[in-house]
Every structure is written in C-alpha cells, then in structure tokens.
Design a protein around this motif. Structure first.
Motif, PDB file in Angstrom:
ATOM      1  N   TYR A 214       2.843 -33.289  31.280  1.00  0.00           N
ATOM      2  CA  TYR A 214       2.714 -31.830  31.128  1.00  0.00           C
ATOM      3  C   TYR A 214       3.850 -31.119  31.860  1.00  0.00           C
ATOM      4  N   THR A 240      -8.172 -28.535  33.124  1.00  0.00           N
ATOM      5  CA  THR A 240      -7.993 -27.178  32.599  1.00  0.00           C
ATOM      6  C   THR A 240      -7.196 -26.298  33.554  1.00  0.00           C
ATOM      7  N   SER A 241      -7.612 -26.243  34.804  1.00  0.00           N
ATOM      8  CA  SER A 241      -6.969 -25.337  35.761  1.00  0.00           C
ATOM      9  C   SER A 241      -5.524 -25.736  36.033  1.00  0.00           C
ATOM     10  N   SER A 244      -3.324 -25.198  32.848  1.00  0.00           N
ATOM     11  CA  SER A 244      -3.248 -23.756  32.587  1.00  0.00           C
ATOM     12  C   SER A 244      -2.294 -23.083  33.559  1.00  0.00           C
ATOM     13  N   LEU A 247       1.269 -23.627  32.483  1.00  0.00           N
ATOM     14  CA  LEU A 247       1.605 -22.797  31.329  1.00  0.00           C
ATOM     15  C   LEU A 247       1.782 -21.333  31.737  1.00  0.00           C
ATOM     16  N   ALA A 248       0.871 -20.846  32.558  1.00  0.00           N
ATOM     17  CA  ALA A 248       0.974 -19.456  33.024  1.00  0.00           C
ATOM     18  C   ALA A 248       2.254 -19.244  33.817  1.00  0.00           C
ATOM     19  N   LYS A 253       0.431 -17.391  27.484  1.00  0.00           N
ATOM     20  CA  LYS A 253      -0.975 -17.003  27.477  1.00  0.00           C
ATOM     21  C   LYS A 253      -1.819 -18.205  27.065  1.00  0.00           C
ATOM     22  N   VAL A 254      -2.919 -18.443  27.774  1.00  0.00           N
ATOM     23  CA  VAL A 254      -3.699 -19.661  27.583  1.00  0.00           C
ATOM     24  C   VAL A 254      -5.176 -19.341  27.340  1.00  0.00           C
ATOM     25  N   VAL A 256      -8.968 -21.651  26.314  1.00  0.00           N
ATOM     26  CA  VAL A 256      -9.532 -23.000  26.339  1.00  0.00           C
ATOM     27  C   VAL A 256     -10.427 -23.213  25.121  1.00  0.00           C
ATOM     28  N   ASP A 264     -13.986 -29.198  27.959  1.00  0.00           N
ATOM     29  CA  ASP A 264     -12.659 -28.626  27.743  1.00  0.00           C
ATOM     30  C   ASP A 264     -11.736 -29.711  27.204  1.00  0.00           C
ATOM     31  N   LEU A 267      -5.944 -26.669  25.122  1.00  0.00           N
ATOM     32  CA  LEU A 267      -5.435 -25.383  25.568  1.00  0.00           C
ATOM     33  C   LEU A 267      -4.676 -24.743  24.424  1.00  0.00           C
ATOM     34  N   VAL A 269      -2.226 -22.008  23.211  1.00  0.00           N
ATOM     35  CA  VAL A 269      -1.124 -21.355  23.928  1.00  0.00           C
ATOM     36  C   VAL A 269      -0.354 -20.437  22.981  1.00  0.00           C
TER      37      VAL A 269
END
Length: 273
Positions: A214, A240-241, A244, A247-248, A253-254, A256, A264, A267, A269
């Motif tokens: 990632y 997830t966290s 995310s 990406l943020a 913008k994300v 789930v 989950d 994501l 995006v």
C-alpha cells in the motif's frame, strides 16, 4: 452407490480440510462427470458415480484447493482458469466490482487499470461488466501474466485487455476511469490456514504489518485516477484505518465497503472536487 450418496459421503470426508465440504463435493463430482454443477445436480438421479471421483476427493482431503483440482474458479460473471501461479479469486474480492458498479452505474468506465492482476480476475470481470471498456493488467509475475492472457483469450476479451510485466504503477501512464487493486496485505508473522496456504507467497505477504505494498501504490493514485474516476482497493478487515490514513495523506477521499461477511474489505477512493 448413487451420485447423491457419493456426494454425501464425500462431504463428511472433506469436512476435515474445508469449511465448505458440501459445495466442494458437488464441484468435484461435476468435474469428474464433465458437467456444470447445475447440470449435475439436475441430472444426478440419472448418472453413475465416475471412477475418478474418489481420487479427486482424496486430493481435496489432502488440502489441495478445489480450484487447483478442477483448474477453474467462478468470479463475478466469468469463469477463470486458475493455477498455483496465481492467487485463487475469492468472493470477498467481488466487493471491489460491486463498489465500482455502485459508483459508475450503467455509464461504466471507459478505461480500467488492474494493479497486481494475477489471474486477471478483477480486470476481466470489469471488462465483462462494461463492454465498451478497455483495460491494462499489471503484474510482477510472468507466470501470472500468462494465466491472465489465457483467460482473456478464452473469454473473448483479448482485444480489450492488455497485460504488462511491471512493479505496481511504476511507468504506467494514466489517467484511468477505474483502478482496481488487490495487493498482498498479510503480515509476515500472521498465521495462515486452509487454501490460502497454496497461494503464491508473493501474492500474500507485505512486510511485518502487511502495509508495504500500500505504501508503494498509494502515492501514484492521485495522478492515475481520472477526473470523476474511482479506485477500489482491497484491504484486510483490520487495515481500514491504516490504509485510509495513507490515502488521506495523498489528498484522496475514502469510503469503506464491506464484504458479504460484513467485514471491511474495500476502500472506495475518489479525487476531491
């Protein structure tokens, strides 16, 4: 012994190696008979148990995945050839296609990029879903790319699917309307069991925390997502966290999306604005 009796008996034996023993037994019986599972179930009262069935059940009991035994796996609306060189496509990954369908609706994307294409599952499912689309599948494994190319040809999608050897998005020029990513996301110290043990390790492990790939993929997404475009990224359900946040940090913008087990899994995006 009737076909129904043989399937029931095989189900009991396969239960030691599988969470879906009845389904496995039916798929193996259908394969031994040279029929689809649906046809086999409809005609089972009129069929004899083939001699090859017992050996197939023994292979499954020994831990060999059904997809490797029969050589194929259904995914979304398509059937894919599967070998030990590729990750076995799983229903959880269909969550990415579902998220894309929700984003694009009937309009659909015109261009698709599949990073880590493996068997070609995500790319070819998208091309089957949107007949006007074309796409590129990238993978670091020549053996996996051979499987993906075979699948594209068998599905009549070779004219709309190109495959290239590559290191994630390095050297890939965009933008693309839809980006699909199912990277390795298992930590090197995490215990594994079941069919996943037969998947290529390179398709599973991504450093101690499972986030290494990632970290390499995310910085390229801003330039690769077209205006109004969309990326669907598979994650482990506890990531997830962390993903995310990556990406943020790139200004994306994300949202789930959950799989059928309410975990989950994807994501969704987009680029703000």
């Amino acid at each position: 012994m009737s076909v129904a009796d043989a399937i029931r008996a095989a189900t009991v034996h396969i239960a030691v190696a599988s969470d879906t023993p009845r389904l496995d037994a039916e798929l193996l019986m259908a394969h031994a008979l040279g029929l689809s599972r649906t046809d086999m179930l409809l005609r089972q009262r009129d069929l004899d148990v083939p001699a090859a069935f017992t050996a197939l059940v023994e292979r499954r009991c020994a831990g060999e995945p059904v997809a490797h035994i029969v050589g194929t796996r259904d995914f979304w609306t398509i059937t894919l050839a599967v070998t030990p060189d590729v990750l076995i496509p799983r229903p959880d990954s269909e969550t990415l296609i579902e998220a894309a369908v929700a984003h694009f609706g009937g309009r659909g994307p015109a261009t698709v990029l599949d990073l880590g294409t493996g068997s070609g599952a995500l790319l070819l499912a998208a091309l089957a879903e949107w007949p006007q689309a074309t796409g590129i599948g990238v993978d670091a494994s020549p053996a996996a790319l051979a499987v993906a190319q075979e699948n594209a040809a068998r599905l009549g999608l070779a004219s709309r699917a190109a495959f290239r050897l590559g290191d994630w998005a390095a050297g890939v020029e965009g933008p693309f309307d839809l980006i699909l990513v199912n990277p390795p996301y298992i930590g090197t110290d995490e215990p594994l069991s079941g069919d996943v043990l037969r998947d290529p390790p390179s398709a599973l492990f991504a450093g101690r925390d499972g986030l290494d790939d990632y970290r390499r993929i995310v910085p390229d997404l801003q330039r690769l997502i077209a205006p109004g475009g969309f990326a669907a990224i598979e994650i482990g359900h506890r990531q997830t966290s962390d993903v995310s946040a990556l990406l943020a940090g790139q200004g994306l913008k994300v949202a789930v999306r959950q799989d059928l087990g309410q975990r989950d899994r994807c994501l969704a995006v987009t680029r703000p604005g």
